[in-house]
Design a protein around this motif. Structure first.
Motif, PDB file in Angstrom:
ATOM      1  N   CYS A   1       0.954  -1.146  -0.061  1.00 53.66           N
ATOM      2  CA  CYS A   1       0.015   0.127  -0.060  1.00 53.66           C
ATOM      3  C   CYS A   1       0.957   1.261  -0.037  1.00 53.66           C
ATOM      4  N   THR A   2       0.169   2.533  -0.281  1.00 50.33           N
ATOM      5  CA  THR A   2       0.662   3.813   0.119  1.00 50.33           C
ATOM      6  C   THR A   2       0.881   4.193   1.052  1.00 50.33           C
ATOM      7  N   VAL A   3       2.083   4.072   2.017  1.00 52.71           N
ATOM      8  CA  VAL A   3       1.955   4.522   3.461  1.00 52.71           C
ATOM      9  C   VAL A   3       3.075   5.433   4.129  1.00 52.71           C
ATOM     10  N   GLU A   4       2.742   5.772   5.072  1.00 53.88           N
ATOM     11  CA  GLU A   4       3.857   6.885   5.623  1.00 53.88           C
ATOM     12  C   GLU A   4       3.892   6.291   7.230  1.00 53.88           C
ATOM     13  N   ILE A   5       5.006   6.104   7.703  1.00 57.08           N
ATOM     14  CA  ILE A   5       5.269   5.718   8.717  1.00 57.08           C
ATOM     15  C   ILE A   5       5.588   6.914   9.775  1.00 57.08           C
ATOM     16  N   HIS A   6       4.613   6.873  10.853  1.00 60.75           N
ATOM     17  CA  HIS A   6       4.720   8.129  11.777  1.00 60.75           C
ATOM     18  C   HIS A   6       4.639   7.625  13.304  1.00 60.75           C
ATOM     19  N   GLY A   7       5.431   8.264  14.135  1.00 65.28           N
ATOM     20  CA  GLY A   7       5.150   7.868  15.398  1.00 65.28           C
ATOM     21  C   GLY A   7       3.833   8.841  16.169  1.00 65.28           C
ATOM     22  N   LYS A   8       3.798  10.045  15.687  1.00 62.67           N
ATOM     23  CA  LYS A   8       2.825  11.022  16.143  1.00 62.67           C
ATOM     24  C   LYS A   8       1.602  11.093  15.515  1.00 62.67           C
ATOM     25  N   GLN A   9       0.341  11.143  16.163  1.00 58.27           N
ATOM     26  CA  GLN A   9      -0.759  11.099  15.675  1.00 58.27           C
ATOM     27  C   GLN A   9      -1.141  12.577  15.216  1.00 58.27           C
ATOM     28  N   SER A  10      -0.489  13.550  15.617  1.00 62.56           N
ATOM     29  CA  SER A  10      -0.789  14.995  15.459  1.00 62.56           C
ATOM     30  C   SER A  10      -0.479  15.149  13.947  1.00 62.56           C
ATOM     31  N   ARG A  11       0.372  14.325  13.433  1.00 62.12           N
ATOM     32  CA  ARG A  11       0.845  14.782  12.012  1.00 62.12           C
ATOM     33  C   ARG A  11      -0.478  14.511  11.168  1.00 62.12           C
ATOM     34  N   ALA A  12      -1.662  13.572  11.574  1.00 69.15           N
ATOM     35  CA  ALA A  12      -2.912  13.543  10.679  1.00 69.15           C
ATOM     36  C   ALA A  12      -3.686  14.906  11.039  1.00 69.15           C
ATOM     37  N   ASP A  13      -3.302  15.786  11.785  1.00 72.25           N
ATOM     38  CA  ASP A  13      -4.215  16.796  11.586  1.00 72.25           C
ATOM     39  C   ASP A  13      -4.174  17.845  10.416  1.00 72.25           C
ATOM     40  N   ARG A  14      -2.908  17.854   9.827  1.00 70.81           N
ATOM     41  CA  ARG A  14      -2.516  18.899   8.868  1.00 70.81           C
ATOM     42  C   ARG A  14      -3.054  18.122   7.439  1.00 70.81           C
ATOM     43  N   TYR A  15      -2.843  16.686   7.640  1.00 71.61           N
ATOM     44  CA  TYR A  15      -3.437  15.706   6.221  1.00 71.61           C
ATOM     45  C   TYR A  15      -4.951  16.050   6.425  1.00 71.61           C
ATOM     46  N   LEU A  16      -5.656  16.005   7.343  1.00 75.43           N
ATOM     47  CA  LEU A  16      -7.111  16.266   7.403  1.00 75.43           C
ATOM     48  C   LEU A  16      -7.483  17.645   6.891  1.00 75.43           C
ATOM     49  N   ASP A  17      -6.657  18.643   7.429  1.00 71.42           N
ATOM     50  CA  ASP A  17      -7.036  19.974   6.741  1.00 71.42           C
ATOM     51  C   ASP A  17      -7.019  19.813   5.184  1.00 71.42           C
ATOM     52  N   ALA A  18      -6.012  18.913   4.622  1.00 74.21           N
ATOM     53  CA  ALA A  18      -5.955  19.090   2.993  1.00 74.21           C
ATOM     54  C   ALA A  18      -7.237  18.017   2.489  1.00 74.21           C
ATOM     55  N   VAL A  19      -7.557  17.121   3.200  1.00 75.81           N
ATOM     56  CA  VAL A  19      -8.639  16.488   3.077  1.00 75.81           C
ATOM     57  C   VAL A  19     -10.066  17.019   2.769  1.00 75.81           C
ATOM     58  N   GLU A  20     -10.101  18.056   4.202  1.00 76.49           N
ATOM     59  CA  GLU A  20     -11.272  18.763   4.014  1.00 76.49           C
ATOM     60  C   GLU A  20     -11.323  19.923   2.757  1.00 76.49           C
ATOM     61  N   ARG A  21     -10.295  20.387   2.405  1.00 78.51           N
ATOM     62  CA  ARG A  21     -10.222  21.131   1.277  1.00 78.51           C
ATOM     63  C   ARG A  21     -10.556  20.558  -0.048  1.00 78.51           C
ATOM     64  N   GLU A  22     -10.157  19.228   0.031  1.00 77.38           N
ATOM     65  CA  GLU A  22     -10.463  18.261  -1.441  1.00 77.38           C
ATOM     66  C   GLU A  22     -12.019  17.823  -1.136  1.00 77.38           C
ATOM     67  N   ILE A  23     -12.457  17.676  -0.316  1.00 77.62           N
ATOM     68  CA  ILE A  23     -13.878  17.271   0.117  1.00 77.62           C
ATOM     69  C   ILE A  23     -14.674  18.653  -0.586  1.00 77.62           C
ATOM     70  N   GLY A  24     -14.412  19.942  -0.172  1.00 79.21           N
ATOM     71  CA  GLY A  24     -14.913  21.117  -0.440  1.00 79.21           C
ATOM     72  C   GLY A  24     -14.889  21.430  -2.016  1.00 79.21           C
ATOM     73  N   LEU A  25     -14.051  21.114  -2.605  1.00 79.01           N
ATOM     74  CA  LEU A  25     -13.499  21.320  -4.021  1.00 79.01           C
ATOM     75  C   LEU A  25     -14.258  20.238  -4.970  1.00 79.01           C
ATOM     76  N   VAL A  26     -14.178  19.078  -4.604  1.00 84.54           N
ATOM     77  CA  VAL A  26     -14.739  18.157  -5.259  1.00 84.54           C
ATOM     78  C   VAL A  26     -16.228  17.946  -5.272  1.00 84.54           C
ATOM     79  N   SER A  27     -16.901  18.113  -4.055  1.00 85.36           N
ATOM     80  CA  SER A  27     -18.238  18.334  -3.910  1.00 85.36           C
ATOM     81  C   SER A  27     -18.979  19.375  -4.635  1.00 85.36           C
TER      82      SER A  27
END
Ligand code: SF4
Length: 465
Positions: A74-100
């Motif tokens: 799979c396409t993965v990134e290995i991270h120790g910190k959950q906080s990394r996902a906050d910035r990623y979710l910001d991007a997903v939120e923008r993508e949801i807004g544009l695509v929808s």
């Protein structure tokens, strides 16, 4: 087919252990181009918006894992910190807004799946945030399948309770093999108890659908060890299982090179391992579905197989063909209005594109009518285990399939001679043994692969056996 074992001579297996696609898409991903980008994706979303009454499938890719399993494809990134996902979710939120916005009134969702990576790498706050982002933009139908992949080693009771509360009704958990020697070799240690507890936890909380993924072809695997895994999992009674062949593609997944210090199962042992799955799961009441799935006899997947309505997409086999699948997140693939869309395969690029206000599609392909026709033939093989020209001509409103595929039909005779299918002038039926060679028969219909081979080229795929 239940309880049957495969018997194919070793020399035939060795001859047929060629590289080939798994046909979760046609044309396959190596044919897609980076000439297809944002404008093409937007045009596809706009075309899709013209059928506002058709439900969508949504796939969200969550790439984070806290450990790297050496067999991972799979396409993965290995991270120790959950906080990394906050910035990623910001991007997903923008993508949801544009695509929808481009999908306009096309907002109903029949199937939502979170894959990865490990979606349960996210904290409960992050999981809830993602779900709210999606349901603010899209409307889940009351009978929607809402599913995600979970890693039994890291998923907590608190996360499961939240997922049940949000309405997830299916989880898919990776197990691969419970034999400690295999787990140590592939660096994914996970006890049988962790798996059993997670399945039981899902049931207690009312998450009715449970898939378990197993894998054959891994280093250190033995018939006895894999057989014990199959028996234990069958006793836990997931309603569905997938038994995938390990795909060794170290040129794409360099971590897999570490497995080369072991003697890998050869085509004959791989076939025996899969045969063990057919035999033991069949005896335990499971019906084999398509290339590599198994389901209990009263499962909707078996009903779809019998009714000829089974579908195949990037997530594997599906019981309801959603006409358009929107992919969100880094590396996510979509299949929208006749086009494949593919997001950037690294998180930084994905996030940067969205920060600049762009639909992040990095590559893709707009299918031609000939692609659509060949895709129909391949899907018929993969999902119905047959190619019935009368049936397909009636569905497609044509009367020329025998003439159109005369060369292909001729080439399929070699598989009929081996006993992998029965073939007359108008119909091919895959035999139980031929199930192992579905990819070979599908390759006959792949004109892109044929063109590449004619000039001595060919994209690199994993071995078919
Ligand atoms: S948990 Fe799954 S996605 Fe993550 S590295 Fe292991 S196999 Fe890959």
């Amino acid at each position: 087919m239940t309880g049957a074992a495969l018997t194919v001579p070793d020399e035939v297996l060795a001859k047929l252990a060629v590289a080939g696609p798994r046909y979760t898409s046609y044309p396959t991903a190596p044919e897609w181009s980076d000439a297809f980008g944002e404008d093409d994706a937007v045009a596809a979303y706009r075309r899709a918006s013209e059928s506002p009454g058709d439900p969508l499938s949504l796939y969200v890719h969550l790439p984070f894992c806290s450990r790297l399993c050496l067999y991972c494809g799979c396409t993965v990134e290995i991270h120790g910190k959950q906080s990394r996902a906050d910035r990623y979710l910001d991007a997903v939120e923008r993508e949801i807004g544009l695509v929808s916005a481009h999908l306009r009134d096309r907002r109903e969702v029949a199937q939502l799946h979170w894959g990865g990576g490990t979606p349960t790498f996210l904290s409960t706050t992050q999981l809830r945030r993602l779900f709210t982002m999606l349901t603010s933009a899209f409307r889940l139908l009351p009978d929607a399948e809402v599913s995600l992949e979970v890693d039994p080693h890291v998923t907590t009771r608190e996360q499961l309770e939240l997922l049940a509360e949000l309405g997830f009704n299916r989880v898919s958990m990776g197990v691969q093999d419970l034999d400690p020697a295999v787990q140590q070799a592939v660096r994914r240690e996970q006890t049988a108890d962790e798996t059993v507890e997670l399945v039981e936890g899902c049931r207690e909380l009312g998450v009715a659908g449970v898939n378990v993924d197993l894998m054959y072809g891994l280093p250190e695997q033995t018939l006895d060890g894999f057989g014990s895994t199959l028996d234990l999992i069958a006793r836990v009674r997931p309603d569905r299982l997938a038994v995938f062949g390990y795909a060794h593609v170290p040129w794409m997944k360099p971590a897999q090179k570490a497995l080369e210090k072991y003697a890998m199962p050869d085509p004959a042992l791989r076939t025996r391992l899969f045969s063990e799955a057919l035999h033991r799961l069949g005896d335990a009441g499971y019906v084999v579905v398509g290339l590599d799935h198994f389901a209990l006899a009263d499962d909707p997947m078996v009903h779809a197989l019998e009714a000829g309505t089974l579908h195949r997409n990037f997530m594997g086999y599906a019981t309801r063909p959603a006409p358009d699948m929107v992919g969100l997140g880094m590396s996510a693939i979509g299949d929208v209005a006749g086009a494949f869309t593919h997001n950037p395969r690294d998180t930084e690029t994905y996030e940067a594109r969205l920060a600049d206000g762009h639909v992040p599609t990095a590559r893709g392909l707009l299918r031609t009518p000939e692609d659509e026709l060949r895709r129909t033939m391949i899907l018929s093989l993969m999902c119905r285990m047959r190619v019935d020209l009368d049936e397909l001509e009636a569905e497609l409103g044509r009367d020329d399939l025998a003439a159109h595929f005369a060369t292909e039909w001729d080439e399929l005779r070699v598989y009929a001679d081996e006993g992998f299918c029965t073939l007359d002038d108008r119909r091919l039926d895959v035999t139980p043994t031929g199930r192992l060679f579905l990819r070979h028969m599908a390759m006959v219909f792949d004109e892109h692969l044929r063109a590449k081979r004619a000039v001595g080229e060919g994209p690199r795929f994993s071995k078919t056996l």
